[in-house]
Scaffold this active site. Sequence first.
Site, PDB file in Angstrom:
ATOM      1  N   LYS A  39       0.848  -1.209   0.000  1.00 27.37           N
ATOM      2  CA  LYS A  39       0.000   0.000   0.000  1.00 27.37           C
ATOM      3  C   LYS A  39       0.880   1.254   0.000  1.00 27.37           C
ATOM      4  CE  LYS A  39      -1.807   1.554   4.062  1.00 27.37           C
ATOM      5  NZ  LYS A  39      -1.616   2.963   4.382  1.00 27.37           N
ATOM      6  N   ASN A  40       1.883   1.288   0.894  1.00 30.21           N
ATOM      7  CA  ASN A  40       2.633   2.529   1.077  1.00 30.21           C
ATOM      8  C   ASN A  40       3.674   2.780  -0.008  1.00 30.21           C
ATOM      9  OD1 ASN A  40       1.049   3.039   3.232  1.00 30.21           O
ATOM     10  ND2 ASN A  40       2.587   2.549   4.791  1.00 30.21           N
ATOM     11  N   ARG A 109      -5.009  10.503   4.443  1.00 31.97           N
ATOM     12  CA  ARG A 109      -4.050  11.586   4.662  1.00 31.97           C
ATOM     13  C   ARG A 109      -2.907  11.560   3.657  1.00 31.97           C
ATOM     14  NH1 ARG A 109      -2.664  12.863   8.797  1.00 31.97           N
ATOM     15  NH2 ARG A 109      -0.549  13.415   8.218  1.00 31.97           N
ATOM     16  N   CYS A 133      -4.941  11.973  13.091  1.00 27.57           N
ATOM     17  CA  CYS A 133      -5.651  10.691  12.992  1.00 27.57           C
ATOM     18  C   CYS A 133      -5.484   9.996  14.340  1.00 27.57           C
ATOM     19  CB  CYS A 133      -5.115   9.855  11.841  1.00 27.57           C
ATOM     20  SG  CYS A 133      -3.557   9.090  12.215  1.00 27.57           S
ATOM     21  N   ARG A 138       0.214  14.196  13.444  1.00 24.17           N
ATOM     22  CA  ARG A 138       0.726  13.980  12.085  1.00 24.17           C
ATOM     23  C   ARG A 138       0.774  15.274  11.269  1.00 24.17           C
ATOM     24  NH1 ARG A 138      -1.251   8.372   9.918  1.00 24.17           N
ATOM     25  NH2 ARG A 138       0.658   8.567   8.725  1.00 24.17           N
ATOM     26  N   ASP A 321       4.939   0.332  12.120  1.00 27.19           N
ATOM     27  CA  ASP A 321       3.716  -0.309  11.605  1.00 27.19           C
ATOM     28  C   ASP A 321       3.622  -1.777  12.028  1.00 27.19           C
ATOM     29  OD1 ASP A 321       3.556   1.477   8.418  1.00 27.19           O
ATOM     30  OD2 ASP A 321       3.129   2.058  10.472  1.00 27.19           O
ATOM     31  N   ILE A 343       8.075   6.763  17.088  1.00 30.19           N
ATOM     32  CA  ILE A 343       7.709   7.491  15.865  1.00 30.19           C
ATOM     33  C   ILE A 343       6.443   8.311  16.061  1.00 30.19           C
ATOM     34  CG2 ILE A 343       7.156   7.274  13.418  1.00 30.19           C
ATOM     35  CD1 ILE A 343       9.999   6.333  14.074  1.00 30.19           C
ATOM     36  N   ARG A 413      -8.642  -0.666   4.593  1.00 30.76           N
ATOM     37  CA  ARG A 413      -7.802   0.380   4.007  1.00 30.76           C
ATOM     38  C   ARG A 413      -6.447  -0.184   3.624  1.00 30.76           C
ATOM     39  NH1 ARG A 413      -7.120   5.690   7.116  1.00 30.76           N
ATOM     40  NH2 ARG A 413      -5.856   5.841   5.261  1.00 30.76           N
TER      41      ARG A 413
HETATM   42  C1  EPZ Z   1       4.235   6.899   6.575  1.00 34.04           C
HETATM   43  O1  EPZ Z   1       3.446   7.898   7.201  1.00 34.04           O
HETATM   44  C2  EPZ Z   1       3.332   5.691   6.410  1.00 34.04           C
HETATM   45  N1  EPZ Z   1       2.209   6.038   5.535  1.00 34.04           N
HETATM   46  C3  EPZ Z   1       2.844   5.228   7.785  1.00 34.04           C
HETATM   47  O2  EPZ Z   1       2.080   4.058   7.600  1.00 34.04           O
HETATM   48  C4  EPZ Z   1       4.050   4.886   8.649  1.00 34.04           C
HETATM   49  O3  EPZ Z   1       3.598   4.511   9.931  1.00 34.04           O
HETATM   50  C5  EPZ Z   1       4.957   6.115   8.749  1.00 34.04           C
HETATM   51  O4  EPZ Z   1       5.344   6.537   7.415  1.00 34.04           O
HETATM   52  C6  EPZ Z   1       6.228   5.832   9.539  1.00 34.04           C
HETATM   53  O5  EPZ Z   1       6.927   4.801   8.951  1.00 34.04           O
HETATM   54  C7  EPZ Z   1       2.423   6.100   4.200  1.00 34.04           C
HETATM   55  O6  EPZ Z   1       3.513   5.869   3.705  1.00 34.04           O
HETATM   56  C8  EPZ Z   1       1.230   6.446   3.358  1.00 34.04           C
HETATM   57  P1  EPZ Z   1       6.207  10.279   8.769  1.00 34.04           P
HETATM   58  P2  EPZ Z   1       3.987   9.419   7.271  1.00 34.04           P
HETATM   59  O7  EPZ Z   1       5.996  11.554   8.045  1.00 34.04           O
HETATM   60  O8  EPZ Z   1       4.826   9.712   6.102  1.00 34.04           O
HETATM   61  C9  EPZ Z   1       6.286  13.486  12.240  1.00 34.04           C
HETATM   62  C10 EPZ Z   1       0.176   2.742   7.766  1.00 34.04           C
HETATM   63  O9  EPZ Z   1      -0.287   2.133   8.705  1.00 34.04           O
HETATM   64  N2  EPZ Z   1       6.188  14.489  11.166  1.00 34.04           N
HETATM   65  O10 EPZ Z   1       7.420   9.460   8.485  1.00 34.04           O
HETATM   66  O11 EPZ Z   1       2.818  10.283   7.576  1.00 34.04           O
HETATM   67  C11 EPZ Z   1       5.023  12.637  12.345  1.00 34.04           C
HETATM   68  O12 EPZ Z   1       4.065  13.300  13.156  1.00 34.04           O
HETATM   69  C12 EPZ Z   1       0.692   4.152   7.937  1.00 34.04           C
HETATM   70  O13 EPZ Z   1       0.295   2.273   6.598  1.00 34.04           O
HETATM   71  C13 EPZ Z   1       6.242  15.852  11.501  1.00 34.04           C
HETATM   72  O14 EPZ Z   1       6.353  16.218  12.665  1.00 34.04           O
HETATM   73  O15 EPZ Z   1       4.927   9.343   8.557  1.00 34.04           O
HETATM   74  C14 EPZ Z   1       5.529  11.361  12.973  1.00 34.04           C
HETATM   75  O16 EPZ Z   1       5.586  11.533  14.378  1.00 34.04           O
HETATM   76  C15 EPZ Z   1       0.408   4.628   9.324  1.00 34.04           C
HETATM   77  N3  EPZ Z   1       6.155  16.770  10.503  1.00 34.04           N
HETATM   78  C16 EPZ Z   1       6.949  11.230  12.406  1.00 34.04           C
HETATM   79  O17 EPZ Z   1       7.298  12.528  11.901  1.00 34.04           O
HETATM   80  C17 EPZ Z   1       6.036  16.423   9.184  1.00 34.04           C
HETATM   81  O18 EPZ Z   1       5.973  17.321   8.306  1.00 34.04           O
HETATM   82  C18 EPZ Z   1       7.069  10.241  11.259  1.00 34.04           C
HETATM   83  O19 EPZ Z   1       6.066  10.594  10.335  1.00 34.04           O
HETATM   84  C19 EPZ Z   1       5.982  15.038   8.859  1.00 34.04           C
HETATM   85  C20 EPZ Z   1       6.073  14.092   9.865  1.00 34.04           C
END
Ligand code: EPZ
Length: 434
Positions: A39-40, A109, A133, A138, A321, A343, A413
């Site tokens: 998916k990702n 998202r 979420c 996020r 995850d 994370i 999803r």
């Molecule tokens: C991706 O989310 C994945 N989703 C998530 O999978 C996964 O858990 C996550 O990466 C971590 O590996 C997709 O790829 C569609 P991040 P993402 O930006 O990109 C903070 C699933 O179950 N952050 O790496 O949204 C954030 O709040 C989903 O398939 C900021 O502060 O995760 C988090 O604490 C759930 N500011 C950390 O960084 C920003 O601008 C990591 O988030 C961006 C992120």
Amino acid sequence: MPHHETGEALFCLRGVYMDQIVIQGGRVLKGEVRISGAKNAALPILISSLLADGWNTYSNVPDLKDIQSTKLLLSSLGASIKSDGDIIKINGGGMCNHEASYDLVRKMRASILVLGPLVARLKKARVSLPGGCAIGARPINLHLKGLARLGASIELKHGYVEAYADHLTGNEIYLDIPTVTGTENLMMAAVLARGATVLRNAAREPEVVALADVLIKMGAKIKGVGTSVITIEGVSSLKPVSVSIMPDRIEAGTFMVSAALTGGDVTLLNCEPDHLKAVIHKLRLTGARITVEDKLIRIVGADEIASVDIKTQPYPGFPTDMQAQFMVLMSVARGFSIISETIFENRFIHVSELKRMGADIKITGNTAMITGKPALSGAPVMATDLRASASLILAGLSAVGTTEINRVYHLDRGYETIEKKFAKLGAAIKRVKI
Ligand code: EPZ
């Protein structure tokens, strides 16, 4: 009433079935399961179609709610889409609308990933801010900061991001956090910028590498993929491609845990063992016997599950995850284990449901302390987010008695017909419409 409650109330009012999954626990899982496309990886790769004129062909695309949402989003922007089974063809050439509406973005998202391509190709974008979420606030501040570094002017108005750039110019960008979709968004913006961009502290996840490989095939000039410093030399245009989506490492990890949990013997087909090194290492420490061949992993569960500590980290560390799934295994392991979630700030929602099934888990801050029990007991539980839903299925498979999981739309999803795949492995599991 919290948002998701009203959502559900409306859902029921509309007479839409709220599916439930019912499991009789205690079966030993045996057999083979084919892992679906990731998916990702699929989400950003489908969205990258906006970067070129002409028809892109994507195969091994998983049949998921999030994929449906992505297709809806892309066609709302003017892309043309044709689907045939797990093959999706998308032509980004007709893209004319620069606005991604709240109604579409709130469903998924990851829609924020259209921001980079829209600014790169239409010079402007109006994308609804993704709300928080279940697992955390996020924010997308790093996406926006990076885009501003490439010369875009960014405004937040009425819950929307409005971005504009006559053209994007390459620059040095330092990411405070190795954000996965942030890295993907900025890569897709930079490939058509003028000059070179350096992304420092970039994410190294296999899904980021998969997107970069597709962009390179489209004609982008990208170096350092899979490391934390990615260099992108902008080009004037990209061409459409035909690619296959890589296997889903989290789905694979989820099935591996199910074998360890039930003392089973399961072989995963069409998976990528290289993407699962941290998960394989930790599962071996619990006593599971794991053999790895080219695209195949065989896992045989141990009679007694040893307690193992984990700490979630950006790739190549233990994936967040997989945290909820591993917690289920530890809740019936022998002894005491500690799970730290580094994370997301609120990714222990599954804990209260597992405790209703008899798990002994104490939370302080982002740390869970688990004392293994001989067995969990089946109960009615509620799914809250995608991976927590999977952990409730795992708990039901191993628990004594019947488990009923509500709000399984979260599962759809990210998992392709998961109950059918588990049934094929011998689980007593069925989906009922209530
Ligand atoms: C991706 O989310 C994945 N989703 C998530 O999978 C996964 O858990 C996550 O990466 C971590 O590996 C997709 O790829 C569609 P991040 P993402 O930006 O990109 C903070 C699933 O179950 N952050 O790496 O949204 C954030 O709040 C989903 O398939 C900021 O502060 O995760 C988090 O604490 C759930 N500011 C950390 O960084 C920003 O601008 C990591 O988030 C961006 C992120």
